[in-house]
Design a protein around this motif. Structure first.
Motif: not given
Ligand code: FAD
Length: 423
Positions: A381-396, A371-379, A356-359
């Motif tokens: 109540d502290d439970v991860v609902r969605g993830v964006i991997l930025i230039n992060t390979t093999d972590r799906l 700015g180049r490589e990282g992970v965005v967690f969408y939360l 689930e990805l919603h701002s």
């Protein structure tokens, strides 16, 4: 539910059923989900007759390269088709291109195309995808205003590349961002106009959105935030003038509009199938009436790991969902449990999105390299609902497992997870 109706075609209905060609499976639409559905059907039914109807000029092809790889030369047009023509012969699929299905009779399981031909069926799969949201501006019917969904849109733009120096993208959707970068890399001057403070505002949190704006500017793309075009006037010699809501104006040659897309549900609505944000299906891909199925961009399905209905616009989802629902049409009886990927690429920045990805959700960015490589967690109540991997390979699979686990974690635990995944 909207009550939009297509023009009725009632004069066909008086014909006796025996006049109709009859197929076991009819696939309405010729995109990624359609191609995968054939494989799904054939894995469980080697003989059932299949008809595919598509309004396009081409056999099913991959759409993602239209805004990326075709521009940078990493893929040729010849590599775009999902399957060669022989595949359809070998799988004994009748393909009718340049055919728009205009009516479905869900009682009698008959459809009509725009040439007035009718077909009876046991199962119909609706894989009609999405269409771009239109720009509401005076003069938006100018030939310089373009939308970008199909191969024809790519071909029309590509043939004009020689004479174009300046392009404007409007709307800040995925395709606008990708095409802006692709056309800039081809040496075109590019202005991006988007209605919010950053592009992809509904998905990206501010920190990532603003990092994206900085990145686009570093590519020498002009960005204009908080704006849209309200008027387009012809200036002659292939130039148009766009006037913004705020009263500014610019002269350009092509205006590419990407304000997101909407699911093509008209046929389903006219056939009294349940629709919401898309055609509503269950976990097997079944619509609200027997014999009808839907998959891919157009379907709103139970996202089992999130426990809610979702509609996902993404090529990997279209393929996996199409194959799963195709198999279920042929009796497989397998629920769709996959956590689909939506990805996009802006020059050398790759974004892979799951869940689930919603701002509007809480979000947290864990940079590995600012700015180049990282992970965005969408939360929630502290439970991860969605993830964006930025230039992060093999972590799906790692991201999918975190979402499926649905465990509450604090900031330190999440940072430790990212560190452990890198080790
Ligand atoms: C330029 C572009 C770039 C993209 N890049 C990415 C990316 O990088 N990553 C990603 O994950 N996703 C990307 N996508 C999205 C991805 O391509 C879609 O999610 C995917 O194509 C959906 O497949 P589908 O089969 O559900 O629908 P579609 O591919 O849209 O196919 C629907 C088909 O149905 C046909 N049709 C509709 N109505 C009728 C009718 N009544 N009669 C006959 N035919 C009909 C349409 O003409 C079309 O051929 C991109 C999309 C575009 C346009």
């Amino acid at each position: 539910m909207s009550v939009a109706r297509l023009a009725p075609n009632t004069h066909h209905r008086g014909r006796a059923r025996k006049d109709f060609m009859h197929y076991r499976y009819v696939i309405v639409g010729g995109g990624i989900a359609a191609a995968a559905a054939i494989e799904g059907i054939r894995a469980h039914d080697a003989d059932g007759s299949i008809l595919l109807l598509s309004r396009e000029n081409h056999l099913p092809y991959q759409r993602p390269p239209l805004s990326k790889d075709l521009w940078n030369g990493s893929l040729d047009l010849e590599q775009l088709a999902i399957h060669a023509a022989e595949f359809y012969e070998q799988q004994r699929v009748d393909v009718r291109l340049r055919r728009e299905v205009v009516e479905l009779d869900s009682e009698n399981r008959i459809l009509w195309d725009d040439r007035g031909e009718s077909v009876g069926f046991d199962h119909a799969l609706l894989v009609t995808g999405c269409r771009p949201r239109r720009l509401q501006a005076r003069g938006a019917d100018s030939p310089s205003v373009r939308y970008f969904r199909a191969l024809e849109d790519y071909l029309a733009l590509e043939t004009q590349m020689e004479r174009i120096q300046h392009v404007t993208t409007v709307g800040g959707g995925f395709t606008a961002v990708e095409l802006s970068a692709a056309l800039r890399a081809r040496g075109k001057e590019v202005t991006m106009i988007f209605p919010e403070e950053w592009p992809l505002r509904r998905i990206l949190p501010r920190e990532i959105g603003m990092a994206l704006v900085d990145y686009l500017r570093s590519l020498d793309i002009e960005t204009v935030s908080g704006e849209t075009l309200v008027e387009i006037t012809e200036e002659g010699n292939g130039f148009v003038r766009g006037t913004t809501y705020g009263g500014n104006s610019l002269t350009t040659q092509i205006i590419l509009v990407d304000q997101g897309s909407e699911p093509q549900v008209d046929l389903a609505e006219a056939a009294n199938l349940d629709t919401d944000d898309g055609i509503v299906v269950d976990e097997y891909g079944r619509c609200s009436r027997p014999g009808f199925w839907a998959a891919g961009d157009v379907a709103e399905f139970p996202y089992l790991a999130l426990g809610q209905l979702e509609r996902v616009e993404g090529s990997e989802h279209a393929e996996k969902h199409g194959r799963c629902v195709g198999a279920n049409m042929a009796g497989a009886g397998v629920p769709y449990t996959h956590l689909p990927l939506k990805w996009f690429r802006v020059a050398d920045l790759q974004f892979e999105c799951v869940g689930e990805l919603h701002s509007r959700l809480d979000s947290e960015v864990v940079w590995v390299e600012e700015g180049r490589e990282g992970v965005v967690f969408y939360l929630r109540d502290d439970v991860v609902r969605g993830v964006i991997l930025i230039n992060t390979t093999d972590r799906l699979d790692w991201a999918r497992a975190i979402i499926s686990d649905a465990k509450a974690m604090d900031r330190t635990e999440r940072a430790a997870l990212v560190a452990a995944a890198r080790a």
